[in-house]
Design a protein around this motif. Sequence first.
Motif, PDB file in Angstrom:
ATOM      1  N   SER A  61       3.177  63.271  49.362  1.00  0.00           N
ATOM      2  CA  SER A  61       4.193  62.246  49.154  1.00  0.00           C
ATOM      3  C   SER A  61       4.075  61.661  47.761  1.00  0.00           C
ATOM      4  O   SER A  61       3.083  61.008  47.421  1.00  0.00           O
ATOM      5  N   ASN A  62       5.109  61.883  46.961  1.00  0.00           N
ATOM      6  CA  ASN A  62       5.147  61.283  45.629  1.00  0.00           C
ATOM      7  C   ASN A  62       5.250  59.762  45.692  1.00  0.00           C
ATOM      8  O   ASN A  62       4.872  59.080  44.738  1.00  0.00           O
ATOM      9  N   THR A  63       5.726  59.243  46.807  1.00  0.00           N
ATOM     10  CA  THR A  63       5.867  57.790  46.952  1.00  0.00           C
ATOM     11  C   THR A  63       4.528  57.084  46.765  1.00  0.00           C
ATOM     12  O   THR A  63       4.458  56.014  46.148  1.00  0.00           O
ATOM     13  N   GLY A  64       3.461  57.678  47.294  1.00  0.00           N
ATOM     14  CA  GLY A  64       2.148  57.054  47.185  1.00  0.00           C
ATOM     15  C   GLY A  64       1.733  56.822  45.748  1.00  0.00           C
ATOM     16  O   GLY A  64       1.108  55.797  45.424  1.00  0.00           O
ATOM     17  N   TYR A  65       2.068  57.750  44.862  1.00  0.00           N
ATOM     18  CA  TYR A  65       1.667  57.603  43.463  1.00  0.00           C
ATOM     19  C   TYR A  65       2.534  56.606  42.702  1.00  0.00           C
ATOM     20  O   TYR A  65       2.068  55.969  41.751  1.00  0.00           O
ATOM     21  N   LEU A  66       3.785  56.431  43.118  1.00  0.00           N
ATOM     22  CA  LEU A  66       4.569  55.335  42.544  1.00  0.00           C
ATOM     23  C   LEU A  66       3.900  54.004  42.875  1.00  0.00           C
ATOM     24  O   LEU A  66       3.822  53.105  42.018  1.00  0.00           O
ATOM     25  N   LEU A  67       3.401  53.880  44.098  1.00  0.00           N
ATOM     26  CA  LEU A  67       2.705  52.650  44.493  1.00  0.00           C
ATOM     27  C   LEU A  67       1.393  52.484  43.740  1.00  0.00           C
ATOM     28  O   LEU A  67       1.042  51.367  43.331  1.00  0.00           O
ATOM     29  N   ILE A  68       0.661  53.586  43.540  1.00  0.00           N
ATOM     30  CA  ILE A  68      -0.577  53.494  42.753  1.00  0.00           C
ATOM     31  C   ILE A  68      -0.266  53.015  41.335  1.00  0.00           C
ATOM     32  O   ILE A  68      -0.988  52.183  40.771  1.00  0.00           O
ATOM     33  N   GLY A  69       0.814  53.532  40.746  1.00  0.00           N
ATOM     34  CA  GLY A  69       1.203  53.060  39.419  1.00  0.00           C
ATOM     35  C   GLY A  69       1.475  51.573  39.397  1.00  0.00           C
ATOM     36  O   GLY A  69       1.065  50.858  38.470  1.00  0.00           O
ATOM     37  N   GLN A  70       2.149  51.069  40.434  1.00  0.00           N
ATOM     38  CA  GLN A  70       2.418  49.630  40.520  1.00  0.00           C
ATOM     39  C   GLN A  70       1.128  48.834  40.720  1.00  0.00           C
ATOM     40  O   GLN A  70       0.968  47.743  40.154  1.00  0.00           O
ATOM     41  N   ILE A  71       0.212  49.368  41.516  1.00  0.00           N
ATOM     42  CA  ILE A  71      -1.059  48.672  41.750  1.00  0.00           C
ATOM     43  C   ILE A  71      -1.875  48.606  40.465  1.00  0.00           C
ATOM     44  O   ILE A  71      -2.487  47.560  40.146  1.00  0.00           O
ATOM     45  N   ILE A  72      -1.905  49.675  39.697  1.00  0.00           N
ATOM     46  CA  ILE A  72      -2.620  49.649  38.407  1.00  0.00           C
ATOM     47  C   ILE A  72      -2.073  48.533  37.528  1.00  0.00           C
ATOM     48  O   ILE A  72      -2.834  47.794  36.888  1.00  0.00           O
ATOM     49  N   GLU A  73      -0.756  48.378  37.527  1.00  0.00           N
ATOM     50  CA  GLU A  73      -0.160  47.307  36.717  1.00  0.00           C
ATOM     51  C   GLU A  73      -0.559  45.929  37.249  1.00  0.00           C
ATOM     52  O   GLU A  73      -0.841  45.013  36.465  1.00  0.00           O
ATOM     53  N   LYS A  74      -0.604  45.769  38.562  1.00  0.00           N
ATOM     54  CA  LYS A  74      -1.020  44.486  39.147  1.00  0.00           C
ATOM     55  C   LYS A  74      -2.468  44.155  38.773  1.00  0.00           C
ATOM     56  O   LYS A  74      -2.803  43.008  38.472  1.00  0.00           O
ATOM     57  N   VAL A  75      -3.326  45.170  38.813  1.00  0.00           N
ATOM     58  CA  VAL A  75      -4.748  44.940  38.542  1.00  0.00           C
ATOM     59  C   VAL A  75      -4.987  44.620  37.078  1.00  0.00           C
ATOM     60  O   VAL A  75      -5.780  43.731  36.738  1.00  0.00           O
ATOM     61  N   THR A  76      -4.310  45.347  36.185  1.00  0.00           N
ATOM     62  CA  THR A  76      -4.640  45.269  34.752  1.00  0.00           C
ATOM     63  C   THR A  76      -3.688  44.417  33.933  1.00  0.00           C
ATOM     64  O   THR A  76      -4.036  44.008  32.815  1.00  0.00           O
TER      65      THR A  76
ATOM     66  N   GLU B 209     -15.129  49.654  38.076  1.00  0.00           N
ATOM     67  CA  GLU B 209     -15.283  48.346  37.424  1.00  0.00           C
ATOM     68  C   GLU B 209     -15.270  47.197  38.421  1.00  0.00           C
ATOM     69  O   GLU B 209     -15.403  46.031  38.024  1.00  0.00           O
ATOM     70  N   GLY B 210     -15.101  47.510  39.706  1.00  0.00           N
ATOM     71  CA  GLY B 210     -15.081  46.473  40.723  1.00  0.00           C
ATOM     72  C   GLY B 210     -13.786  45.691  40.785  1.00  0.00           C
ATOM     73  O   GLY B 210     -13.712  44.647  41.459  1.00  0.00           O
ATOM     74  N   ARG B 211     -12.734  46.186  40.133  1.00  0.00           N
ATOM     75  CA  ARG B 211     -11.457  45.470  40.108  1.00  0.00           C
ATOM     76  C   ARG B 211     -10.502  45.945  41.197  1.00  0.00           C
ATOM     77  O   ARG B 211      -9.469  45.328  41.438  1.00  0.00           O
TER      78      ARG B 211
END
Length: 371
Positions: free
Chosen positions: A187-202, A103-105
């Motif tokens: 590293s599970n840490t990376g996916y915690l950060l991805i979860g936070q980034i999804i929240e920032k984007v959306t 979506e380009g986000r």
Amino acid sequence: MKRVHRALVTATTALAVIAAPSAALAAPEETDREGLRKRLDDVVATGAVGALVEVRDERGVWRGTSGVAELGTTRAVPVRGQFRVGSITKTFVATVALQLVGEGRLQLDDTVEAWLPGAVPDGHRITVRQLLNHTSGLYDYKRTLPMPPEPEFLDDRWRTWTAAEQVRRAVANPPSFQPPGSDYEYSNTGYLLIGQIIEKVTGRSYAEEIERRVIRPLRLRDTLLPGTSPHIRGPHPHGYVPIQRHGETRLVDYTAMNPSVMGAGGEMISTAKDLNRFIAALLGGRLLPGHLLDEMKTPGVAHRKYGLGLAWQDTSCGVRVYGNDGDALAYQSWSFSTEDRRRRVTVALTPDFRADPDDAVDALLNEAFCG
């Protein structure tokens, strides 16, 4: 969370009390598949309290169970039972992240620092892509926690964790390697950060986005992200962890627990039917356009069979299958499909930690994909 049971098996080879389940409770549906039945029984005989499988192929659908749903009973594993899927959650999280890229986000080469300023040291050097394919070098927060058979593991059973708290625990340790992108370490840490980034984007949590973008459109009626809710709501087998006390190691029922400890890396609950439907939709292009699905299938480093939240393996007959596996400690699961989606297999088991069931599960997968 990725499977860690090899270490647990090593630490618990002499469990004091294990009621070895009968392997005679296989309960197939639709068609009788004796080879699959035997392989599923072998999984339980090797190292599981109970197991279930759903196979979808040219011959139809075969569902089977073996072992028992709960130690001390003869109750069969529910053939359509729910279970904690562990790191298969990551494939759902990665799918949403890649939808945002489409979506380009969001961009795969965006840095952590751009979205989460100050969250991790050298965040300006670590990209979204590296978080997704485990080449960030970030220390795995799971390694900072007590784990079975340590009795302290149970102290955190009902604790609510936040992603930010877990990330802080992780980055208090040096990176596994430098620079980011130069190597691979899960590293599970990376996916915690991805979860936070999804929240920032959306502006919505990763759980809400998975529900909105994947679970509801695919009608995955028995799939959910429980957050802090400790219970599995539908029929399910009980799961156990080995705990050492007073010189003896015993299995403790760990079915109910606060799954926030796994978060975006592994909190999801699902069924074999739903996971088979999800992987078919993903590989069939219903969730991502072709170029992003290709990105998902591209390894972060050449010698690994792991891309952006998607893994693959080559069967004994040379057929490559795509999907993921997961370890939620008391539950272990595997969900894979051929690229053309004609054969799909999801297996879940509740380990008893007598031995590592990986080889027996691989034999079951080979029977399903090659038999």
